[in-house]
Design a protein around this motif. Structure first.
Motif, PDB file in Angstrom:
ATOM      1  N   LEU A  42       0.843  -1.188   0.000  1.00 36.35           N
ATOM      2  CA  LEU A  42       0.000   0.000   0.000  1.00 36.35           C
ATOM      3  C   LEU A  42       0.875   1.233   0.000  1.00 36.35           C
ATOM      4  O   LEU A  42       2.000   1.207   0.496  1.00 36.35           O
ATOM      5  CB  LEU A  42      -0.902   0.031   1.241  1.00 36.35           C
ATOM      6  CG  LEU A  42      -1.827  -1.167   1.473  1.00 36.35           C
ATOM      7  CD1 LEU A  42      -2.601  -0.967   2.761  1.00 36.35           C
ATOM      8  CD2 LEU A  42      -2.773  -1.364   0.306  1.00 36.35           C
ATOM      9  N   GLU A  43       0.354   2.309  -0.535  1.00 36.45           N
ATOM     10  CA  GLU A  43       1.065   3.588  -0.462  1.00 36.45           C
ATOM     11  C   GLU A  43       0.821   4.147   0.923  1.00 36.45           C
ATOM     12  O   GLU A  43      -0.274   4.014   1.444  1.00 36.45           O
ATOM     13  CB  GLU A  43       0.543   4.536  -1.542  1.00 36.45           C
ATOM     14  CG  GLU A  43       0.850   4.083  -2.941  1.00 36.45           C
ATOM     15  CD  GLU A  43       2.335   3.986  -3.239  1.00 36.45           C
ATOM     16  OE1 GLU A  43       3.112   4.785  -2.681  1.00 36.45           O
ATOM     17  OE2 GLU A  43       2.716   3.107  -4.013  1.00 36.45           O
ATOM     18  N   PRO A  44       1.684   4.761   1.565  1.00 34.88           N
ATOM     19  CA  PRO A  44       3.067   5.051   1.206  1.00 34.88           C
ATOM     20  C   PRO A  44       4.024   4.055   1.866  1.00 34.88           C
ATOM     21  O   PRO A  44       4.503   4.296   2.971  1.00 34.88           O
ATOM     22  CB  PRO A  44       3.287   6.458   1.733  1.00 34.88           C
ATOM     23  CG  PRO A  44       2.403   6.519   2.965  1.00 34.88           C
ATOM     24  CD  PRO A  44       1.248   5.587   2.704  1.00 34.88           C
ATOM     25  N   GLY A  45       4.257   2.939   1.251  1.00 34.06           N
ATOM     26  CA  GLY A  45       5.283   2.009   1.691  1.00 34.06           C
ATOM     27  C   GLY A  45       4.902   1.008   2.755  1.00 34.06           C
ATOM     28  O   GLY A  45       5.766   0.357   3.322  1.00 34.06           O
ATOM     29  N   SER A  46       3.624   0.820   3.043  1.00 32.10           N
ATOM     30  CA  SER A  46       3.241  -0.202   4.020  1.00 32.10           C
ATOM     31  C   SER A  46       2.765  -1.457   3.288  1.00 32.10           C
ATOM     32  O   SER A  46       2.458  -1.432   2.097  1.00 32.10           O
ATOM     33  CB  SER A  46       2.153   0.325   4.959  1.00 32.10           C
ATOM     34  OG  SER A  46       0.970   0.598   4.235  1.00 32.10           O
ATOM     35  N   VAL A  47       2.723  -2.555   4.023  1.00 34.45           N
ATOM     36  CA  VAL A  47       2.288  -3.835   3.474  1.00 34.45           C
ATOM     37  C   VAL A  47       1.250  -4.427   4.416  1.00 34.45           C
ATOM     38  O   VAL A  47       1.419  -4.382   5.637  1.00 34.45           O
ATOM     39  CB  VAL A  47       3.481  -4.814   3.330  1.00 34.45           C
ATOM     40  CG1 VAL A  47       3.006  -6.179   2.864  1.00 34.45           C
ATOM     41  CG2 VAL A  47       4.522  -4.251   2.381  1.00 34.45           C
ATOM     42  N   VAL A  48       0.168  -4.950   3.852  1.00 30.83           N
ATOM     43  CA  VAL A  48      -0.846  -5.647   4.649  1.00 30.83           C
ATOM     44  C   VAL A  48      -0.963  -7.080   4.150  1.00 30.83           C
ATOM     45  O   VAL A  48      -0.629  -7.379   3.001  1.00 30.83           O
ATOM     46  CB  VAL A  48      -2.229  -4.955   4.589  1.00 30.83           C
ATOM     47  CG1 VAL A  48      -2.171  -3.591   5.228  1.00 30.83           C
ATOM     48  CG2 VAL A  48      -2.745  -4.874   3.174  1.00 30.83           C
ATOM     49  N   SER A  49      -1.422  -7.948   5.034  1.00 27.24           N
ATOM     50  CA  SER A  49      -1.645  -9.351   4.675  1.00 27.24           C
ATOM     51  C   SER A  49      -3.122  -9.668   4.748  1.00 27.24           C
ATOM     52  O   SER A  49      -3.793  -9.315   5.723  1.00 27.24           O
ATOM     53  CB  SER A  49      -0.893 -10.281   5.630  1.00 27.24           C
ATOM     54  OG  SER A  49       0.488 -10.155   5.461  1.00 27.24           O
ATOM     55  N   LEU A  50      -3.600 -10.324   3.720  1.00 26.00           N
ATOM     56  CA  LEU A  50      -4.959 -10.871   3.707  1.00 26.00           C
ATOM     57  C   LEU A  50      -4.795 -12.368   3.924  1.00 26.00           C
ATOM     58  O   LEU A  50      -4.025 -13.006   3.200  1.00 26.00           O
ATOM     59  CB  LEU A  50      -5.629 -10.581   2.365  1.00 26.00           C
ATOM     60  CG  LEU A  50      -5.744  -9.101   2.025  1.00 26.00           C
ATOM     61  CD1 LEU A  50      -6.111  -8.910   0.571  1.00 26.00           C
ATOM     62  CD2 LEU A  50      -6.767  -8.441   2.924  1.00 26.00           C
ATOM     63  N   THR A  51      -5.472 -12.928   4.908  1.00 20.78           N
ATOM     64  CA  THR A  51      -5.218 -14.321   5.258  1.00 20.78           C
ATOM     65  C   THR A  51      -6.360 -15.242   4.859  1.00 20.78           C
ATOM     66  O   THR A  51      -7.524 -14.964   5.106  1.00 20.78           O
ATOM     67  CB  THR A  51      -4.946 -14.470   6.765  1.00 20.78           C
ATOM     68  OG1 THR A  51      -6.034 -13.884   7.486  1.00 20.78           O
ATOM     69  CG2 THR A  51      -3.678 -13.765   7.174  1.00 20.78           C
ATOM     70  N   LEU A  52      -5.972 -16.332   4.227  1.00 19.77           N
ATOM     71  CA  LEU A  52      -6.897 -17.417   3.911  1.00 19.77           C
ATOM     72  C   LEU A  52      -6.621 -18.538   4.908  1.00 19.77           C
ATOM     73  O   LEU A  52      -5.480 -18.982   5.051  1.00 19.77           O
ATOM     74  CB  LEU A  52      -6.679 -17.915   2.486  1.00 19.77           C
ATOM     75  CG  LEU A  52      -7.052 -16.938   1.384  1.00 19.77           C
ATOM     76  CD1 LEU A  52      -6.454 -17.367   0.051  1.00 19.77           C
ATOM     77  CD2 LEU A  52      -8.568 -16.833   1.277  1.00 19.77           C
TER      78      LEU A  52
END
Length: 175
Positions: A42-52
């Motif tokens: 994601l902007e600005p430079g973050s990361v998220v996890s979607l979990t299955l």
């Protein structure tokens, strides 16, 4: 050498693949543990996890398909005859080109063409580090569905799975 794919049971979308020599079909737990995180930048430079969750996934031994390693969401597992395992060949899924968009009161998912029968839609949306799951259906003869959900103005990671259409894992912002 065998190709094993991990796929979402509800939609048939491949979410990962591995190769192994002379191995028996592994379990989902052996490949992904309790859950499989899919990451979205994601902007600005973050990361998220979607979990299955592991219970939502299955493993299938598939025909060799080199493209599945580069873009697993572009492939689907084809169901076999009733009571039979899935077909060995993976299906190449069509790509939707209409952008995903949040609007009041939710997320609009457009596949492009009208569907010939009622088609399920599975969506995962990031809320910080949590994941929200939405389910809906595109009605027969329609090409989109609005899934009601409230989101803040921050960008969200979104995974959209519609049978027959390539999975979409991307950032979506409110306009």
């Amino acid at each position: 050498m065998s190709v094993f794919v991990v796929y979402v049971k509800e939609t048939g979308h491949v979410v990962g693949a591995v190769t192994a020599n002379g191995a028996a079909v592994p379990t989902v737990a052996a490949l992904v543990g309790d859950e499989l995180p899919l990451r979205v930048s994601l902007e600005p430079g973050s990361v998220v996890s979607l979990t299955l969750k592991a219970g939502e996934l299955a493993v299938h031994e598939a025909d060799d398909e080199p493209g599945v390693f580069a873009d697993p969401l572009a492939f689907g597992v084809q169901p076999g005859e009733p009571g039979q395992p899935p077909k060995p060949a993976l299906a190449v899924l069509r790509k939707a080109t209409v952008p995903l968009k949040f609007e009041v009161p939710g997320l609009t998912v457009t596949v492009g063409d009208a569907v010939s029968e009622e088609t399920p839609v599975l969506v995962l949306i990031s809320y910080g580090q949590a994941t929200s799951v939405l389910r809906g259906k595109i009605g027969q003869g329609l090409g989109e569905v609005l899934l009601e959900t409230l989101v803040d103005d921050d960008p969200h990671g979104v995974l959209v799975l519609v049978p027959g259409w390539a999975g979409r894992l991307e950032e979506v912002e409110k306009p």
